[in-house]
Design an enzyme around this catalytic site. Structure first.
Site, mmCIF file in Angstrom:
data_model
loop_
_atom_site.group_PDB
_atom_site.id
_atom_site.type_symbol
_atom_site.label_atom_id
_atom_site.label_comp_id
_atom_site.label_asym_id
_atom_site.label_seq_id
_atom_site.Cartn_x
_atom_site.Cartn_y
_atom_site.Cartn_z
ATOM 1 N N THR A 325 -25.301 42.772 -14.500
ATOM 2 C CA THR A 325 -26.554 42.653 -13.757
ATOM 3 C C THR A 325 -26.296 43.010 -12.301
ATOM 4 O OG1 THR A 325 -28.349 41.141 -13.121
ATOM 5 C CG2 THR A 325 -26.166 40.180 -13.329
ATOM 6 N N HIS A 377 -16.604 28.641 -20.550
ATOM 7 C CA HIS A 377 -15.248 28.087 -20.532
ATOM 8 C C HIS A 377 -14.833 27.527 -21.888
ATOM 9 C CE1 HIS A 377 -11.606 27.070 -18.728
ATOM 10 N NE2 HIS A 377 -11.973 26.193 -17.804
#
Length: 414
Positions: A325, A377
């Protein structure tokens, strides 16, 4: 013959669409394949073409949610196409049609006092269970809402239309407008909230010296444009090539969670976030690892034009293993992009600003860009995430060797 037009399926997983805009009016004559409506799904906005020519009768209102396969309009194929001067009739009738509306507005003040006695009713100001839930969600006190139900009871519609207090006005314009979000925007909002709530999202940052890329672009962009039919040599091809290289070095970033399993991919389908007229869209560049600079630029341009013109399809936005993006086109200096589920990583580009940096013990001014990698994560550890972003940085700061194999002309197909 009366033809029933049903909502076609925009995609395998889509069960419902919303009528965004009718492009014709009830009773109009339509031609075969003429666009008669725009329909929103949770992935794209699509045009609905007329299946036959004839007089159309609308069976759904704008904003209605209709199931795939439901009838939205009828077409009388025996209807006669009107003459060229036929549209004059509706114009002449328009003032008559508006007259009742004016009378309704004029009578509104007269009906208001009728509800006044309801204030003495035990139900006055008492919300229904559904209304109370909505008011609690909006943090609005029932005492501030006028009920239109029996005996002054606050109905669900009263609660939906209730607006929180904006404080005591002190003058000036204080108008507001309430519009329903499109199905696409609602789905985007739902996915963004889910990404925040359902992933262990972290963001790591780095900065890139854009001087090497600028030197290559300045030297070859004119020849590139002339050779490839007006195609520009932008930054996105360099970033996409750098990302596909880094994904090969750190494959965990190119994987996804599926319950108790990790799904890894040996290809790089890069989703490119673009801003369209209907909101954020994320079309996919398939197998970007196999594309040249020219191929990447051509595909991004094709997808961006389709998104801008409202012609993007569900298939164009299906899949993707990693997202890029670019908030820099709007002037963003730094941000923490949100993961595009079920992907595990997204790279955020930002604006380029000349800043002083230390080069070989000397202070020099170079065009610099901050880059950000948001990652899940649960599946990507710190070593992989930081290593991935460093690999992107290295490729962008040494594109000739790491992205072009030492031959810029050959890489750019010049």
């Amino acid at each position: 013959m009366i033809l029933e037009m049903k909502v076609p399926s925009p995609g395998e997983s889509i069960k419902e669409v919303e009528i965004a805009t009718w492009l014709v009016k009830d009773g109009d004559y339509v031609e075969k394949d003429q666009a008669i409506a725009e329909v929103d799904s949770d992935k794209a906005t699509l045009e609905l073409p007329a299946e036959m020519s004839g007089i159309i009768t609308l069976k759904a209102e704008e904003g209605d949610a209709v199931a795939v396969g439901a009838v939205v309009c009828l077409i009388d194929t025996d209807g006669v196409k009107p003459a060229g001067d036929a549209p004059a009739a509706p114009v002449a009738e328009a003032p008559k049609a508006e007259a009742p509306k004016a009378e309704v507005k004029a009578e509104a003040p007269k009906t208001a006092p009728v509800q006044a006695p309801a204030a003495t009713s035990y139900a006055a100001g008492t919300p229904s269970p559904a209304a109370r839930k909505i008011l609690d969600e909006k943090n609005i006190a029932p005492a501030t809402v006028s009920g239109t139900g029996k005996g002054g009871r606050i109905t669900k519609d009263d609660a939906v239309n209730a607006v929180p207090s904006m404080g005591t006005p002190t003058g000036g314009n204080r108008g507001s407008e309430r519009t329903k979000l499109s199905m696409l925007r609602r789905k985007v909002a739902e996915r963004l909230v889910a990404a925040k709530n359902e992933t262990a999202m972290l963001t790591t940052f780095n900065e890139v010296n854009m001087t090497p890329i600028n030197l290559i672009r300045n030297e070859y962009k004119d020849a590139f444009k002339a050779k490839h039919g007006g195609l520009g040599l932008g930054y996105m091809s360099f970033f996409t090539k750098a990302v596909t290289r880094a994904l090969e070095l750190f494959p965990d970033v190119n994987s996804m969670m599926d319950g108790d399993y990790k799904v890894a991919y040996d290809f790089a389908d890069i989703s490119i976030a673009v801003s369209g007229p209907k909101g954020l869209m994320v079309p996919v560049v398939r197998n970007a690892e196999n594309l040249s600079f020219r191929g990447i630029e051509a595909e991004i341009k094709r997808l961006a034009l389709r998104a801008r013109d409202g012609q993007i399809t569900v298939d164009d936005m299906t899949g993707g293993t990693f997202t890029i993006t670019n908030g820099g086109v709007f002037g963003s200096m730094l941000s923490t992009p949100i993961i595009n589920p079920p992907q595990s990583g997204i790279l955020g580009m930002h604006n380029i600003i000349e800043r002083p940096i230390a080069v070989n013990g000397k202070v020099e001014i170079h065009p610099m860009m901050y880059v950000a990698l948001s990652y899940d994560h649960r599946i990507i550890d710190g070593r992989e995430s930081v290593g991935f972003l460093v690999a992107v940085k290295e490729a962008l700061e040494n594109p000739l060797e790491l992205l072009m194999n030492g031959d810029a002309k050959r890489a750019l197909e010049l």
